[in-house]
Design a protein around this motif. Structure first.
Motif, PDB file in Angstrom:
ATOM      1  N   VAL A  49      16.074 -19.934  -0.731  1.00  0.00           N
ATOM      2  CA  VAL A  49      15.545 -18.398  -1.743  1.00  0.00           C
ATOM      3  C   VAL A  49      14.274 -18.176  -1.287  1.00  0.00           C
ATOM      4  O   VAL A  49      12.924 -17.733  -0.809  1.00  0.00           O
ATOM      5  N   ALA A  50      13.049 -19.624  -2.129  1.00  0.00           N
ATOM      6  CA  ALA A  50      12.270 -20.116  -0.994  1.00  0.00           C
ATOM      7  C   ALA A  50      11.669 -19.789   0.474  1.00  0.00           C
ATOM      8  O   ALA A  50      10.489 -19.475   0.460  1.00  0.00           O
ATOM      9  N   ALA A  51      12.973 -20.651   1.178  1.00  0.00           N
ATOM     10  CA  ALA A  51      11.760 -20.412   2.808  1.00  0.00           C
ATOM     11  C   ALA A  51      12.533 -18.084   2.813  1.00  0.00           C
ATOM     12  O   ALA A  51      11.486 -18.474   3.934  1.00  0.00           O
ATOM     13  N   ASN A  52      13.150 -18.254   2.672  1.00  0.00           N
ATOM     14  CA  ASN A  52      12.977 -16.527   2.774  1.00  0.00           C
ATOM     15  C   ASN A  52      11.674 -15.911   1.875  1.00  0.00           C
ATOM     16  O   ASN A  52      11.537 -15.198   2.738  1.00  0.00           O
ATOM     17  N   ARG A  53      11.492 -16.653   1.917  1.00  0.00           N
ATOM     18  CA  ARG A  53      10.810 -15.247   0.540  1.00  0.00           C
ATOM     19  C   ARG A  53       9.167 -16.233   1.587  1.00  0.00           C
ATOM     20  O   ARG A  53       7.754 -15.225   1.409  1.00  0.00           O
ATOM     21  N   LEU A  54       8.815 -17.282   1.772  1.00  0.00           N
ATOM     22  CA  LEU A  54       7.436 -17.634   2.489  1.00  0.00           C
ATOM     23  C   LEU A  54       8.275 -17.275   3.836  1.00  0.00           C
ATOM     24  O   LEU A  54       6.891 -16.968   4.169  1.00  0.00           O
ATOM     25  N   ASN A  55       8.933 -16.869   4.947  1.00  0.00           N
ATOM     26  CA  ASN A  55       8.884 -16.145   5.517  1.00  0.00           C
ATOM     27  C   ASN A  55       8.671 -14.733   5.694  1.00  0.00           C
ATOM     28  O   ASN A  55       7.569 -14.298   6.017  1.00  0.00           O
ATOM     29  N   ASP A  56       8.838 -14.036   4.081  1.00  0.00           N
ATOM     30  CA  ASP A  56       8.779 -12.622   4.262  1.00  0.00           C
ATOM     31  C   ASP A  56       7.100 -12.770   4.163  1.00  0.00           C
ATOM     32  O   ASP A  56       5.860 -11.653   4.545  1.00  0.00           O
ATOM     33  N   LEU A  57       6.437 -14.107   3.131  1.00  0.00           N
ATOM     34  CA  LEU A  57       5.381 -13.527   2.950  1.00  0.00           C
ATOM     35  C   LEU A  57       4.389 -13.950   4.488  1.00  0.00           C
ATOM     36  O   LEU A  57       3.574 -12.902   4.829  1.00  0.00           O
ATOM     37  N   ARG A  58       5.427 -14.765   5.292  1.00  0.00           N
ATOM     38  CA  ARG A  58       4.136 -14.621   6.459  1.00  0.00           C
ATOM     39  C   ARG A  58       4.142 -12.966   6.942  1.00  0.00           C
ATOM     40  O   ARG A  58       2.924 -13.081   8.035  1.00  0.00           O
ATOM     41  N   THR A  59       5.493 -12.757   6.892  1.00  0.00           N
ATOM     42  CA  THR A  59       5.739 -11.433   7.953  1.00  0.00           C
ATOM     43  C   THR A  59       4.367  -9.950   6.877  1.00  0.00           C
ATOM     44  O   THR A  59       3.532  -9.731   7.936  1.00  0.00           O
ATOM     45  N   ASP A  60       4.184 -10.767   5.826  1.00  0.00           N
ATOM     46  CA  ASP A  60       3.793  -9.499   5.048  1.00  0.00           C
ATOM     47  C   ASP A  60       2.340  -9.346   5.846  1.00  0.00           C
ATOM     48  O   ASP A  60       1.866  -8.800   5.824  1.00  0.00           O
ATOM     49  N   LEU A  61       1.846 -10.904   5.922  1.00  0.00           N
ATOM     50  CA  LEU A  61       0.545 -11.537   6.163  1.00  0.00           C
ATOM     51  C   LEU A  61       0.220 -10.885   7.853  1.00  0.00           C
ATOM     52  O   LEU A  61      -1.318 -10.655   7.489  1.00  0.00           O
ATOM     53  N   GLU A  62       1.043  -9.910   8.036  1.00  0.00           N
ATOM     54  CA  GLU A  62       0.353  -9.807   9.881  1.00  0.00           C
ATOM     55  C   GLU A  62       0.455  -8.247  10.070  1.00  0.00           C
ATOM     56  O   GLU A  62       0.052  -8.173  10.931  1.00  0.00           O
ATOM     57  N   GLN A  63       0.825  -7.944   8.874  1.00  0.00           N
ATOM     58  CA  GLN A  63       1.034  -6.410   9.268  1.00  0.00           C
ATOM     59  C   GLN A  63      -0.618  -5.569   8.857  1.00  0.00           C
ATOM     60  O   GLN A  63      -1.058  -6.220   8.276  1.00  0.00           O
ATOM     61  N   GLU A  64      -0.828  -4.735   8.432  1.00  0.00           N
ATOM     62  CA  GLU A  64      -2.108  -3.152   7.815  1.00  0.00           C
ATOM     63  C   GLU A  64      -2.324  -3.615   7.214  1.00  0.00           C
ATOM     64  O   GLU A  64      -1.854  -4.011   6.003  1.00  0.00           O
ATOM     65  N   PRO A  65      -3.371  -3.390   6.999  1.00  0.00           N
ATOM     66  CA  PRO A  65      -4.517  -4.221   5.405  1.00  0.00           C
ATOM     67  C   PRO A  65      -3.884  -2.369   4.132  1.00  0.00           C
ATOM     68  O   PRO A  65      -3.198  -1.839   4.488  1.00  0.00           O
ATOM     69  N   ALA A  66      -3.484  -3.229   3.544  1.00  0.00           N
ATOM     70  CA  ALA A  66      -3.271  -2.312   1.949  1.00  0.00           C
ATOM     71  C   ALA A  66      -4.228  -1.855   1.629  1.00  0.00           C
ATOM     72  O   ALA A  66      -5.543  -1.682   1.125  1.00  0.00           O
ATOM     73  N   ASP A  67      -3.522  -1.123   0.820  1.00  0.00           N
ATOM     74  CA  ASP A  67      -4.466   0.161   0.160  1.00  0.00           C
ATOM     75  C   ASP A  67      -4.214  -0.097  -1.341  1.00  0.00           C
ATOM     76  O   ASP A  67      -3.913  -1.045  -1.875  1.00  0.00           O
ATOM     77  N   ASN A  68      -5.514   0.720  -2.233  1.00  0.00           N
ATOM     78  CA  ASN A  68      -5.329   0.335  -3.785  1.00  0.00           C
ATOM     79  C   ASN A  68      -5.344   1.581  -4.750  1.00  0.00           C
ATOM     80  O   ASN A  68      -6.802   2.589  -3.534  1.00  0.00           O
ATOM     81  N   ARG A  69      -5.194   2.304  -5.633  1.00  0.00           N
ATOM     82  CA  ARG A  69      -5.813   3.395  -6.235  1.00  0.00           C
ATOM     83  C   ARG A  69      -7.325   3.247  -6.291  1.00  0.00           C
ATOM     84  O   ARG A  69      -7.934   4.445  -5.822  1.00  0.00           O
ATOM     85  N   GLU A  70      -8.245   2.359  -6.318  1.00  0.00           N
ATOM     86  CA  GLU A  70      -9.414   2.582  -6.817  1.00  0.00           C
ATOM     87  C   GLU A  70     -10.687   2.962  -4.709  1.00  0.00           C
ATOM     88  O   GLU A  70     -11.096   3.206  -5.492  1.00  0.00           O
ATOM     89  N   ASP A  71     -10.320   2.970  -4.094  1.00  0.00           N
ATOM     90  CA  ASP A  71     -10.437   3.253  -2.747  1.00  0.00           C
ATOM     91  C   ASP A  71     -11.990   2.261  -2.248  1.00  0.00           C
ATOM     92  O   ASP A  71     -12.553   3.337  -2.593  1.00  0.00           O
TER      93      ASP A  71
ATOM     94  N   ALA B 226       1.831   0.465   2.565  1.00  0.00           N
ATOM     95  CA  ALA B 226       2.028  -0.841   1.903  1.00  0.00           C
ATOM     96  C   ALA B 226       0.878  -0.575   0.542  1.00  0.00           C
ATOM     97  O   ALA B 226      -0.158  -1.286   1.032  1.00  0.00           O
ATOM     98  N   ILE B 227       0.844   0.045  -0.802  1.00  0.00           N
ATOM     99  CA  ILE B 227       0.126   0.310  -0.842  1.00  0.00           C
ATOM    100  C   ILE B 227      -0.197  -0.679  -2.732  1.00  0.00           C
ATOM    101  O   ILE B 227       1.527  -0.150  -3.530  1.00  0.00           O
ATOM    102  N   VAL B 228      -0.932  -1.567  -2.929  1.00  0.00           N
ATOM    103  CA  VAL B 228      -0.556  -2.466  -4.051  1.00  0.00           C
ATOM    104  C   VAL B 228      -1.642  -2.054  -4.883  1.00  0.00           C
ATOM    105  O   VAL B 228      -2.705  -2.194  -3.829  1.00  0.00           O
ATOM    106  N   SER B 229      -2.100  -2.316  -5.893  1.00  0.00           N
ATOM    107  CA  SER B 229      -3.081  -2.403  -7.161  1.00  0.00           C
ATOM    108  C   SER B 229      -2.869  -3.672  -8.082  1.00  0.00           C
ATOM    109  O   SER B 229      -1.777  -3.048  -9.252  1.00  0.00           O
ATOM    110  N   ASN B 230      -3.316  -4.312  -8.793  1.00  0.00           N
ATOM    111  CA  ASN B 230      -3.454  -5.076  -9.820  1.00  0.00           C
ATOM    112  C   ASN B 230      -1.734  -5.651  -9.832  1.00  0.00           C
ATOM    113  O   ASN B 230      -1.642  -5.524 -10.997  1.00  0.00           O
ATOM    114  N   GLY B 231      -1.491  -5.949  -8.393  1.00  0.00           N
ATOM    115  CA  GLY B 231      -0.110  -6.601  -8.214  1.00  0.00           C
ATOM    116  C   GLY B 231       0.960  -5.418  -8.448  1.00  0.00           C
ATOM    117  O   GLY B 231       2.400  -5.518  -9.497  1.00  0.00           O
ATOM    118  N   ASN B 232       0.771  -4.017  -8.915  1.00  0.00           N
ATOM    119  CA  ASN B 232       2.219  -2.895  -8.782  1.00  0.00           C
ATOM    120  C   ASN B 232       1.802  -2.410  -7.801  1.00  0.00           C
ATOM    121  O   ASN B 232       1.516  -2.583  -7.008  1.00  0.00           O
TER     122      ASN B 232
END
Length: 379
Positions: free
Chosen positions: A36-58, A264-270
Motif C-alpha cells: 500500500v505504501a509503495a503504491n501511494r509513493l508511486n502515485d505521489l511521484r506521478t502527481d508531482l509530475e503533472q501540471e500545477p494545481a489551482d486553488n480557490r483563492e487564485d 486537479a484543484i486542491v485548497s486547504n487539503g480539500n
C-alpha cells in the motif's frame, strides 16, 4: 572496572535480546502495509509530475510563468515542455510490450480525509484580468499588456472551415488516463489517484461528448484515444506530439486540435468540485489554456491560437453563462505550435463526478460547434 564494563555489556545485550520479539512483532504488522505504501509513493511521484494545481483563492501569477500553485507543499509541478523543440521527433517506443496494460477504475471505495467541497468560480477581478468585449474573461499570467490582449481578442481566428464532413477537428488527450469522482459524496478516496485506462471513465469519455456535438453540426472530427501518460507519465507531451503530427500529416484538412484534460484543484487539503446548474443538471466548469511564447518555446503563432481561445470563450459564456473560468494565458507550450487552432481545455477537476463532466462535455461541444460554424467559408 573491567567487571563493571562486562556487566554493562551483559545488561545491554540482555535488553536487545529481550526487545527482539517486540521488534519482530512490529515488523510483521508492517509487512502488509508495504505494498500500500509503495503504491501511494508511486502515485505521489506521478502527481508531482503533472501540471500545477489551482486553488480557490487564485494568488497572483508567479514570475516563473507557470501561473499559480496550490497551497499544499505537495502541489503538482508543471511538466516541462520547452524541450520538445530540441528533441528528435522520431517515432517513440510507447510501451515495451506494445500494450500499456490496465489501470482499472475502482470498484471498492476507501473514503479518506480529503473533503470534497462543492463550489463555483465566479467572475474574477484584478490587474491581470482582461474582460472580453462580448463576455468571458482572460487571466493574463504573462508580461503581454492587457490592452494588447484585448485588441488581439477582437481579431478573427486565423482559419476557416469548410463544414463538408472532411476532418477539420482533432480531439485528443495528452493525459489520457485522467479520471473523476464516481458520484457526489463528501470525501474522496485515499487510495485512488484519479487515473484509469478505461476510456468510458476518463477524459476520453468527455471527448466523446464533444465529438458527438461536432458531428451533429456536420463538422468532421477525428477523436484519438491513444494513451500517452501510462504507465509512464513523464514525456506525455512528447508522445502526444508525435501522434498529433502524424494525424495532421495524414489529414491536412484539420484546422483545430483540442487537447482535452481535467484539472486537479486542491485548497486547504480539500478537493474542489467546481460546478454550476445548467437546465437543472450539475455541470462541471471548464477552462481554456492558451500558451504564450516567452522567447524560448518556438511558438511564433501563439497569438493566433489566442484569437481562437477568445472566440471560444465568448461563445461558451454567451451560450452558458458561468460555465467557464477565465482563459489562462500563460507561458506554456502544450504542442500548441502545431496549428493556429490548438488549445488545451480543462473540463472539471478530479473532484467533479463522471456525470458532471459528461454533461460539461456535451454543453461545451455544442458551443464549440456554433463557434466553428461561424467560421465556415461561404460557398
Amino acid at each position: 572496572m573491567r567487571r563493571r564494563r562486562n556487566g554493562l555489556r551483559v545488561l545491554m545485550w540482555g535488553c536487545v535480546l529481550a526487545g527482539m520479539p517486540l521488534l519482530a512483532a512490529g515488523m510483521l504488522q508492517l509487512i502488509p502495509q508495504i505494498p500500500v505504501a509503495a503504491n501511494r509513493l508511486n502515485d505521489l511521484r506521478t502527481d508531482l509530475e503533472q501540471e500545477p494545481a489551482d486553488n480557490r483563492e487564485d494568488p497572483p501569477c508567479l514570475s516563473s510563468g507557470y501561473g499559480w500553485l496550490a497551497e499544499e507543499p505537495d502541489a503538482p509541478k508543471p511538466e516541462q515542455t520547452t524541450e520538445v523543440a530540441t528533441q528528435p521527433e522520431a517515432e517513440p517506443v510507447f510501451y515495451a510490450s506494445g500494450d500499456p496494460g490496465e489501470k482499472p477504475y475502482p470498484t471498492v471505495w476507501h473514503p479518506g480525509s480529503a473533503r470534497i467541497v462543492r463550489m463555483a468560480y465566479q467572475r474574477y477581478s484584478g490587474g491581470n484580468i482582461v474582460d472580453l468585449d462580448k463576455c468571458g474573461q482572460v487571466r493574463n499570467c504573462t508580461s503581454v499588456d492587457n490592452a494588447a490582449l484585448l485588441e488581439e481578442s477582437r481579431k478573427a481566428p486565423a482559419f476557416t472551415i469548410m463544414g463538408d464532413g472532411s476532418p477539420e477537428v482533432l480531439i485528443m488527450h495528452s493525459h489520457t488516463t485522467e479520471s473523476f469522482e464516481p458520484y457526489v459524496r463528501e470525501y474522496g478516496d485515499a487510495e485512488f489517484n484519479y487515473r484509469t485506462t478505461d476510456p468510458a471513465l476518463s477524459v476520453v469519455m468527455v471527448g466523446d461528448q464533444i465529438e458527438a456535438q461536432l458531428k451533429k453540426a456536420g463538422i468532421g472530427v477525428i477523436h484519438d484515444g491513444t494513451i500517452h501518460d501510462y504507465p509512464r507519465y513523464t514525456g506525455s507531451y512528447d508522445r502526444s506530439r508525435v501522434v498529433v503530427k502524424r494525424i495532421l500529416e495524414e489529414n491536412p484538412t484539420i484546422k483545430v486540435v483540442l487537447d482535452i484534460h481535467r484539472d486537479a484543484i486542491v485548497s486547504n487539503g480539500n478537493l474542489l468540485q467546481p460546478v454550476i446548474d445548467v437546465d437543472g443538471q450539475d455541470t462541471a466548469q471548464v477552462m481554456i489554456i492558451s500558451g504564450c511564447d516567452n522567447g524560448s518555446l518556438n511558438m511564433p503563432n501563439y497569438m493566433k491560437n489566442f484569437r481562437f481561445a477568445s472566440c471560444l470563450q465568448q461563445q461558451i459564456e454567451s451560450d452558458t453563462p458561468g460555465l467557464t473560468r477565465p482563459v489562462l494565458f500563460d507561458y506554456r507550450k502544450y504542442n500548441q505550435d502545431l496549428t493556429t487552432g490548438s488549445l488545451l481545455i480543462e473540463v472539471g477537476s478530479h473532484g467533479n463526478t463522471l456525470a458532471q463532466v459528461k454533461r460539461a462535455g456535451s454543453v461545451l461541444g455544442a458551443s464549440i460547434a456554433r463557434a466553428l460554424l461561424d467560421l465556415k467559408e461561404e460557398t
